[in-house]
Scaffold this motif. Structure first.
Motif, PDB file in Angstrom:
ATOM      1  N   THR A 120      41.360  30.556  46.240  1.00 31.75           N
ATOM      2  CA  THR A 120      41.906  30.560  44.776  1.00 31.75           C
ATOM      3  C   THR A 120      42.235  32.040  44.900  1.00 31.75           C
ATOM      4  N   GLY A 121      42.382  32.424  43.211  1.00 31.15           N
ATOM      5  CA  GLY A 121      42.672  33.744  42.760  1.00 31.15           C
ATOM      6  C   GLY A 121      42.487  33.786  41.473  1.00 31.15           C
ATOM      7  N   SER A 122      42.704  35.230  40.964  1.00 35.62           N
ATOM      8  CA  SER A 122      42.602  35.573  39.422  1.00 35.62           C
ATOM      9  C   SER A 122      41.358  34.980  38.805  1.00 35.62           C
ATOM     10  N   TYR A 123      41.135  34.250  37.621  1.00 38.16           N
ATOM     11  CA  TYR A 123      39.960  34.070  36.867  1.00 38.16           C
ATOM     12  C   TYR A 123      38.963  33.402  37.577  1.00 38.16           C
ATOM     13  N   PRO A 124      39.345  32.168  38.586  1.00 32.17           N
ATOM     14  CA  PRO A 124      38.146  31.590  39.373  1.00 32.17           C
ATOM     15  C   PRO A 124      37.799  32.534  40.380  1.00 32.17           C
ATOM     16  N   LEU A 125      38.319  33.403  40.927  1.00 30.95           N
ATOM     17  CA  LEU A 125      37.927  34.419  41.850  1.00 30.95           C
ATOM     18  C   LEU A 125      36.828  35.330  41.335  1.00 30.95           C
ATOM     19  N   SER A 126      37.285  36.029  39.930  1.00 30.37           N
ATOM     20  CA  SER A 126      36.110  36.436  39.112  1.00 30.37           C
ATOM     21  C   SER A 126      34.901  35.723  38.760  1.00 30.37           C
ATOM     22  N   PHE A 127      35.089  34.347  38.664  1.00 26.09           N
ATOM     23  CA  PHE A 127      33.921  33.833  38.245  1.00 26.09           C
ATOM     24  C   PHE A 127      33.078  33.643  39.411  1.00 26.09           C
ATOM     25  N   LEU A 128      33.427  33.594  40.641  1.00 27.73           N
ATOM     26  CA  LEU A 128      32.801  33.390  42.036  1.00 27.73           C
ATOM     27  C   LEU A 128      31.795  34.741  42.041  1.00 27.73           C
ATOM     28  N   ILE A 129      32.399  35.740  42.050  1.00 27.85           N
ATOM     29  CA  ILE A 129      31.764  37.134  41.817  1.00 27.85           C
ATOM     30  C   ILE A 129      30.799  37.245  40.862  1.00 27.85           C
ATOM     31  N   LYS A 130      30.987  37.001  39.905  1.00 29.10           N
ATOM     32  CA  LYS A 130      30.196  37.224  38.845  1.00 29.10           C
ATOM     33  C   LYS A 130      28.853  36.122  38.980  1.00 29.10           C
ATOM     34  N   ARG A 131      29.184  35.137  39.319  1.00 31.34           N
ATOM     35  CA  ARG A 131      28.334  34.039  39.554  1.00 31.34           C
ATOM     36  C   ARG A 131      27.265  34.343  40.745  1.00 31.34           C
ATOM     37  N   GLY A 132      27.950  34.853  41.795  1.00 29.66           N
ATOM     38  CA  GLY A 132      27.246  35.523  42.790  1.00 29.66           C
ATOM     39  C   GLY A 132      26.076  36.542  42.596  1.00 29.66           C
ATOM     40  N   ILE A 133      26.670  37.487  41.910  1.00 32.99           N
ATOM     41  CA  ILE A 133      25.763  38.688  41.361  1.00 32.99           C
ATOM     42  C   ILE A 133      24.616  37.922  40.471  1.00 32.99           C
ATOM     43  N   GLU A 134      24.938  37.247  39.653  1.00 32.75           N
ATOM     44  CA  GLU A 134      23.699  36.648  38.891  1.00 32.75           C
ATOM     45  C   GLU A 134      22.842  35.815  39.900  1.00 32.75           C
ATOM     46  N   THR A 270      55.970  34.081  40.720  1.00 32.91           N
ATOM     47  CA  THR A 270      56.338  32.953  39.518  1.00 32.91           C
ATOM     48  C   THR A 270      57.107  33.708  38.341  1.00 32.91           C
ATOM     49  N   GLY A 271      57.107  35.068  38.383  1.00 28.56           N
ATOM     50  CA  GLY A 271      57.812  35.710  37.344  1.00 28.56           C
ATOM     51  C   GLY A 271      57.550  36.133  35.881  1.00 28.56           C
ATOM     52  N   VAL A 272      58.219  36.777  35.125  1.00 30.11           N
ATOM     53  CA  VAL A 272      57.859  37.239  33.970  1.00 30.11           C
ATOM     54  C   VAL A 272      57.721  35.985  33.091  1.00 30.11           C
ATOM     55  N   GLY A 273      56.775  36.000  32.088  1.00 30.56           N
ATOM     56  CA  GLY A 273      56.714  34.990  31.174  1.00 30.56           C
ATOM     57  C   GLY A 273      55.771  33.890  31.695  1.00 30.56           C
ATOM     58  N   THR A 274      55.413  33.812  32.835  1.00 32.53           N
ATOM     59  CA  THR A 274      54.706  32.695  33.441  1.00 32.53           C
ATOM     60  C   THR A 274      53.364  32.588  32.354  1.00 32.53           C
ATOM     61  N   LEU A 275      53.018  31.390  32.397  1.00 36.24           N
ATOM     62  CA  LEU A 275      51.725  31.028  31.340  1.00 36.24           C
ATOM     63  C   LEU A 275      50.867  30.156  32.297  1.00 36.24           C
ATOM     64  N   GLY A 276      49.406  30.406  32.203  1.00 34.84           N
ATOM     65  CA  GLY A 276      48.574  29.226  32.724  1.00 34.84           C
ATOM     66  C   GLY A 276      47.246  29.313  32.196  1.00 34.84           C
ATOM     67  N   LEU A 277      46.623  28.444  32.564  1.00 32.12           N
ATOM     68  CA  LEU A 277      45.260  28.006  32.028  1.00 32.12           C
ATOM     69  C   LEU A 277      44.421  27.862  33.531  1.00 32.12           C
ATOM     70  N   SER A 278      42.951  28.417  33.155  1.00 33.79           N
ATOM     71  CA  SER A 278      42.133  28.271  34.571  1.00 33.79           C
ATOM     72  C   SER A 278      40.745  28.093  33.880  1.00 33.79           C
ATOM     73  N   TRP A 279      40.103  27.376  34.786  1.00 37.81           N
ATOM     74  CA  TRP A 279      38.572  27.349  34.473  1.00 37.81           C
ATOM     75  C   TRP A 279      37.661  26.829  35.696  1.00 37.81           C
ATOM     76  N   VAL A 280      36.559  27.057  35.617  1.00 40.90           N
ATOM     77  CA  VAL A 280      35.741  26.457  36.563  1.00 40.90           C
ATOM     78  C   VAL A 280      34.602  25.482  36.085  1.00 40.90           C
ATOM     79  N   CYS A 281      34.508  24.237  36.652  1.00 40.25           N
ATOM     80  CA  CYS A 281      33.552  23.371  36.136  1.00 40.25           C
ATOM     81  C   CYS A 281      32.214  23.532  36.860  1.00 40.25           C
ATOM     82  N   GLU A 282      31.313  23.629  35.776  1.00 37.69           N
ATOM     83  CA  GLU A 282      29.900  23.820  36.443  1.00 37.69           C
ATOM     84  C   GLU A 282      29.003  22.641  36.276  1.00 37.69           C
TER      85      GLU A 282
END
Length: 282
Positions: A120-134, A270-282
């Motif tokens: 993946t990338g973006s928010y889910p990738l940041s989640f994995l790094i933060k959770r790994g450090i925790e 994807t271009g300017v104006g792209t909108l998205g939603l992201s989360w990780v299930c725990e």
């Protein structure tokens, strides 16, 4: 017993804040965006804001490029002097060669590395790094940490809705006829990053329907899973992102939300104006 010194490595698709990177000494290798054949290191030579401003106002080619293997070789040559090993979590190997170069460079430098393809990338990738450090701070063994992070990959969600198909057409992802039809009928394709690849999950008409589609996907997960935080991802359209954030907050008052600018190597397509939603299930 001496505690092992662990280096954390990722790339700029992780959307980590400068504060977090500095606080946890995360080593971040930049990907590149290419504007009319001129290379810029993502977040270093050009910010997301600057990139999207130029995409909106300039004609020409907007492309992306992975780091060179030498970027990783130099990093691992330095890290092996101070660290016992590293944990690297990178963007999907199906979307960029960054993960492969990271692994190859560690081998060339004989640096012990536990490498994770986030798929993946973006928010889910940041989640994995933060959770790994925790997990490391909680005292888990390194192999258990890596196994836990690999398990999380199946529970990451990243959906993107381009505002139009201009960039997808320029990058060869859609044909001219598809672009024309989408424009005529105001069709919004909904992209999902699944199993490391970008897939078209659905097509809806109007921004309102696309936002409801995203919220309904979140609702489906919440019926059987736990989600603590949701990221609203946008390509330089904060007003639209705020409206989606309000919809999420009104629908699910107990969930924390965060606004993130879409990483530029994704915005290239994807271009300017792209909108998205992201989360990780725990």
């Amino acid at each position: 017993m001496k505690k092992a010194k662990i280096a954390w490595i990722t790339d700029t698709t992780s959307s980590l804040s400068k504060e977090f990177i500095q606080q946890h000494h995360v080593h971040v290798i930049p990907l590149h965006v290419v504007i009319n054949d001129e290379f810029y290191k993502e977040t270093i030579d050009i910010s997301e804001q600057e990139f999207y401003d130029r995409m909106k106002t300039e004609d020409g080619k907007f492309q992306s490029s992975q780091p060179s293997i030498n970027d990783f070789v130099e990093l691992y040559r330095q890290l092996k002097e101070d660290y016992d090993f590293g944990i690297a979590i990178h963007a999907s190997s199906l979307l960029t060669g960054t993960y492969l170069y990271s692994v190859m460079a560690a081998g060339l430098e004989d640096f012990k590395l536990f490498a994770i393809d986030s798929q993946t990338g973006s928010y889910p990738l940041s989640f994995l790094i933060k959770r790994g450090i925790e997990l490391v701070e909680q005292g888990l063994e390194i192999h258990d940490v890596v196994a836990a992070l690999n398990d999380y990959r199946e529970d990451t969600r990243l959906y993107l809705v381009p505002s139009n198909l201009d960039q997808l057409h320029k990058s060869g992802r859609v044909s001219g006829s598809q672009k024309l039809l989408a424009s005529l009928f105001n069709i919004k394709p909904i992209l999902s990053i699944e199993e490391g690849a970008a897939k078209i999950k659905d097509k809806v008409r109007t921004d309102k329907k696309s936002q409801m589609w995203l919220v309904n996907k979140l609702k489906e997960d919440l019926e059987s899973k736990k989600v603590q935080k949701v990221a609203i991802v946008h390509a330089n359209d904060l007003d639209k992102a705020i409206r989606l954030e309000k919809l999420v907050n009104d629908s699910f008052p107990g969930i924390e939300t965060e606004n993130l600018m879409l990483i530029t190597v994704a915005g290239v397509h994807t271009g300017v104006g792209t909108l998205g939603l992201s989360w990780v299930c725990e």
